[in-house]
Write an enzyme that holds these catalytic residues in place. Structure first.
Site, PDB file in Angstrom:
ATOM      1  N   ASP A   1       0.852  -1.200   0.000  1.00 17.24           N
ATOM      2  CA  ASP A   1       0.000   0.000   0.000  1.00 17.24           C
ATOM      3  C   ASP A   1       0.881   1.242   0.000  1.00 17.24           C
ATOM      4  O   ASP A   1       2.066   1.186   0.340  1.00 17.24           O
ATOM      5  CB  ASP A   1      -0.908   0.011   1.243  1.00 17.24           C
ATOM      6  CG  ASP A   1      -1.838   1.226   1.251  1.00 17.24           C
ATOM      7  OD1 ASP A   1      -2.485   1.487   0.225  1.00 17.24           O
ATOM      8  OD2 ASP A   1      -1.893   1.935   2.275  1.00 17.24           O
ATOM      9  N   SER A   2       0.266   2.383  -0.332  1.00 19.81           N
ATOM     10  CA  SER A   2       0.986   3.654  -0.283  1.00 19.81           C
ATOM     11  C   SER A   2       1.353   4.038   1.154  1.00 19.81           C
ATOM     12  O   SER A   2       2.232   4.856   1.366  1.00 19.81           O
ATOM     13  CB  SER A   2       0.109   4.755  -0.894  1.00 19.81           C
ATOM     14  OG  SER A   2      -1.144   4.798  -0.235  1.00 19.81           O
TER      15      SER A   2
ATOM     16  N   CYS B   1      -3.634  -0.856  -2.214  1.00 16.45           N
ATOM     17  CA  CYS B   1      -3.925   0.542  -2.525  1.00 16.45           C
ATOM     18  C   CYS B   1      -4.820   0.600  -3.768  1.00 16.45           C
ATOM     19  O   CYS B   1      -4.445   0.100  -4.836  1.00 16.45           O
ATOM     20  CB  CYS B   1      -2.613   1.275  -2.782  1.00 16.45           C
ATOM     21  SG  CYS B   1      -2.826   3.004  -3.153  1.00 16.45           S
TER      22      CYS B   1
ATOM     23  N   GLU C   1      -7.106   9.963   8.746  1.00 15.62           N
ATOM     24  CA  GLU C   1      -5.762  10.004   9.358  1.00 15.62           C
ATOM     25  C   GLU C   1      -5.725  10.937  10.562  1.00 15.62           C
ATOM     26  O   GLU C   1      -4.907  10.748  11.453  1.00 15.62           O
ATOM     27  CB  GLU C   1      -4.725  10.378   8.297  1.00 15.62           C
ATOM     28  CG  GLU C   1      -4.712   9.306   7.214  1.00 15.62           C
ATOM     29  CD  GLU C   1      -3.444   9.210   6.408  1.00 15.62           C
ATOM     30  OE1 GLU C   1      -2.653  10.165   6.423  1.00 15.62           O
ATOM     31  OE2 GLU C   1      -3.276   8.165   5.755  1.00 15.62           O
TER      32      GLU C   1
ATOM     33  N   CYS D   1     -11.222   2.955  -1.775  1.00 14.44           N
ATOM     34  CA  CYS D   1     -10.010   3.512  -1.161  1.00 14.44           C
ATOM     35  C   CYS D   1      -9.806   2.795   0.163  1.00 14.44           C
ATOM     36  O   CYS D   1     -10.777   2.497   0.874  1.00 14.44           O
ATOM     37  CB  CYS D   1     -10.190   5.018  -0.932  1.00 14.44           C
ATOM     38  SG  CYS D   1      -8.819   5.772  -0.025  1.00 14.44           S
TER      39      CYS D   1
ATOM     40  N   HIS E   1      -8.981   3.775   2.970  1.00 13.64           N
ATOM     41  CA  HIS E   1      -9.403   4.477   4.188  1.00 13.64           C
ATOM     42  C   HIS E   1     -10.923   4.477   4.403  1.00 13.64           C
ATOM     43  O   HIS E   1     -11.387   4.722   5.504  1.00 13.64           O
ATOM     44  CB  HIS E   1      -8.935   5.935   4.132  1.00 13.64           C
ATOM     45  CG  HIS E   1      -7.462   6.119   4.278  1.00 13.64           C
ATOM     46  ND1 HIS E   1      -6.548   5.467   3.480  1.00 13.64           N
ATOM     47  CD2 HIS E   1      -6.735   6.895   5.129  1.00 13.64           C
ATOM     48  CE1 HIS E   1      -5.326   5.836   3.826  1.00 13.64           C
ATOM     49  NE2 HIS E   1      -5.408   6.701   4.822  1.00 13.64           N
TER      50      HIS E   1
HETATM   51  N1  DGL Z   1      -4.171   3.893  -0.258  1.00 14.59           N
HETATM   52  C1  DGL Z   1      -4.786   4.928  -1.072  1.00 14.59           C
HETATM   53  C2  DGL Z   1      -5.922   4.321  -1.888  1.00 14.59           C
HETATM   54  O1  DGL Z   1      -6.504   3.317  -1.529  1.00 14.59           O
HETATM   55  C3  DGL Z   1      -5.254   6.101  -0.227  1.00 14.59           C
HETATM   56  C4  DGL Z   1      -4.108   6.939   0.322  1.00 14.59           C
HETATM   57  C5  DGL Z   1      -3.272   7.570  -0.778  1.00 14.59           C
HETATM   58  O2  DGL Z   1      -3.750   8.512  -1.462  1.00 14.59           O
HETATM   59  O3  DGL Z   1      -2.157   7.120  -0.966  1.00 14.59           O
HETATM   60  O4  DGL Z   1      -6.262   4.844  -2.919  1.00 14.59           O
END
Ligand code: DGL
Length: 278
Positions: free
Chosen positions: A12-13, A75, A157, A189, A191
């Site tokens: 993930d990012s 991600c 966050e 996403c 989150h």
């Molecule tokens: N993990 C990213 C997503 O699911 C969200 C956070 C980011 O923008 O890196 O798109």
């Protein structure tokens, strides 16, 4: 070479992908996991495809060096704009993104064929979910309404899950979907599952599709078909075996990780990815 006992790589990012890891642990509790969060370079959701592809390539190479048997791009932004890059670098290791299974689940859940997609700017402007839904739908009349919700990531966050300001922002994003009478929303996403309560307050009639949950079930079937699944009855593992790797350790890392995953994480290993960090 990999075997049934090799770990599952989850990328993930940042730490949002822990919401996806949580679903994997739920459906595949006996597997071991390597989690890589590119916390030094998060967020990806507002970056160009070129940069997301470059970061993805570096992360895939790292996971391959750990001998994973399959890679999950937790991600959604990576899944939307860099899945082909991930697959190219992964070679003979399968890569599962967040979009395919969730698109199918949304089609099955919708009764009126009006589906909402929410995600980062990069995910929404790629049209990846919409294209996938149209590819697999047998219905010619399917309406897809997409909406980027860039403020949702910072809301999660900052832990503002129940703050009145978050409700106002969510209404601003979601009321256009509600006006279009959608009955299903894909949480596109990492989150957004943490904002399910808020989304359901605003559009109670909509079924929410958690992309991580559907990717986990998809992976379970794929590993089983390939004889690579560790059956939960094979061995009894009390605590999931997870190794964490991050590219930075932000101040509120442990608190955030607990929010996404639901339990405390072990100390992560800090690694460097790419030239600018070495
Ligand atoms: N993990 C990213 C997503 O699911 C969200 C956070 C980011 O923008 O890196 O798109």
């Amino acid at each position: 070479m990999f075997s049934k006992e090799s770990p599952i790589g989850v990328f993930d990012s940042g730490i949002g992908g822990l919401s996806v890891l949580k679903q994997f642990i739920r459906f595949l509790p006996s597997e071991s996991y390597i989690y890589l969060g590119d916390t030094a370079r998060v967020p990806y959701g507002n970056k160009s495809s070129r940069i997301v592809e470059q970061y993805t390539a570096e992360s895939i190479e790292f996971l391959l060096s750990k001998g994973v048997k399959i890679i999950i791009t937790a991600c959604n932004t990576v899944s939307a704009v860099a899945l082909e890059t991930a697959r190219k670098y992964a070679g003979n290791i399968d890569v599962i993104g967040m979009i395919e299974a969730a698109a199918g689940a949304a089609l099955r859940a919708s009764r009126n064929n009006k589906i909402g997609i929410i995600g980062t700017r990069a995910t929404i402007s790629s049209n990846a979910y919409e294209n996938r839904i149209r590819d697999i739908s047998s219905q010619s009349q399917i309406d897809v309404f997409s909406k980027a919700c860039p403020m949702f990531v910072p809301i999660v966050e900052e832990g503002m899950l129940r703050h009145p300001a978050s409700k106002l922002i969510a209404e601003e994003y979601l009321l256009p979907l509600k006006e279009n009478n959608i009955d299903t929303i894909v949480l596109g996403c990492t989150h957004y599952p943490l904002l399910s309560h808020l989304i359901s307050e605003i559009i109670p009639e909509a079924a929410l599709i958690d992309s991580g949950e559907h990717a986990a079930v998809f992976a379970l079937r794929m590993l089983a078909e390939k004889g690579l699944l560790i059956d939960p009855s094979d061995e009894f593992i009390q605590k999931p075996d997870i190794q964490f790797f991050v590219t930075d350790l932000p101040a509120n890392f442990y608190e955030q990780a607990r929010n996404f995953l639901g339990f405390e994480i072990n100390e992560p290993n800090i690694i460097h990815l790419g030239k600018e960090h070495s």
